[in-house]
Design an enzyme around this catalytic site. Structure first.
Site, PDB file in Angstrom:
ATOM      1  CB  SER A   1       1.973  -1.304  -7.171  1.00 46.62           C
ATOM      2  OG  SER A   1       2.009  -0.727  -8.405  1.00 46.62           O
TER       3      SER A   1
ATOM      4  CG  HIS B   1      -5.779  -5.193   6.016  1.00 42.62           C
ATOM      5  ND1 HIS B   1      -5.245  -3.783   6.491  1.00 42.62           N
ATOM      6  CD2 HIS B   1      -5.779  -4.924   4.612  1.00 42.62           C
ATOM      7  CE1 HIS B   1      -4.781  -3.107   5.494  1.00 42.62           C
ATOM      8  NE2 HIS B   1      -5.305  -3.915   4.488  1.00 42.62           N
TER       9      HIS B   1
ATOM     10  CB  CYS C   1       3.250  -1.466 -12.524  1.00 41.31           C
ATOM     11  SG  CYS C   1       4.953  -1.371 -11.792  1.00 41.31           S
TER      12      CYS C   1
END
Lengths: 124, 124
Positions: B63, B68, B83
């Site tokens: 995934s 950030h 996943c």
């Protein structure tokens, strides 16, 4: 507010199976979904899995919008991280509900980056 | 288990300011962090903001792993969606605590994609 960002976790169940396995379609839908909330697109990366499923990330100036699909379950997980805490992320959400044809959508929000001194320092 | 994925939301406060604003360094750290949990890297996208801050996403076969940063607050938000529900995501977490020099880290996990019939259908 004294958080730096908002992370919206979206669950889309009972979706159109065809859409969830269509990379080109999903890339368009996700970019349009980002624009619906007036996010600024920097770059998109999408990947098709075998035998099925797509992962895609739209990197935006405000952070990111990502999708992971399970066509075999009619399910897509989307998360939208935005550093613009006043962004109207529901426009993105409702756009995706419509374009993924989800009959059972939901979302939850998580505030990210609590900075105790932010309120005083930034005057918010 | 009857969820399709696990989303780990990581908060790194009191980090090394220099590291948080160093795109090249962060790209290496994030790719190594993904590998620490034996994720398979597909592609990375990193972007430097002005006057400061970096956004980066490592798309993995399982995934995504995204970061950030707010160097001005010594803070980084990371999220790891996998996943592979048996993945040892704590290896990624502890690797990042170390490399970002975070003195105040934390994380929470969110199960994604509850499929009621998954348990019976997949025999899990």
């Amino acid at each position: 507010m004294n958080e730096l960002g908002v992370h919206i976790l979206m669950e889309f169940s009972d979706c159109s199976v065809e859409t969830l396995d269509d990379l080109k379609r999903l890339e368009v839908v996700m970019e349009e979904a980002a624009l619906a909330s007036k996010a600024t697109i920097i770059k998109s990366v999408f990947h098709q899995f075998a035998p099925q499923g797509v992962t895609g990330v739209v990197v935006v100036a405000e952070s990111h919008l990502a999708i992971h699909t399970w066509p075999e379950h009619g399910y897509a997980a989307v998360d939208f991280f935005t550093c613009n805490t006043s962004m109207d992320y529901l426009k993105t959400y409702h756009y995706l509900v419509d374009k993924l044809h989800s009959k059972s959508p939901s979302y939850t929000t998580v505030k990210r980056g609590f900075i105790p001194q932010l309120k005083e320092a930034d005057g918010v």
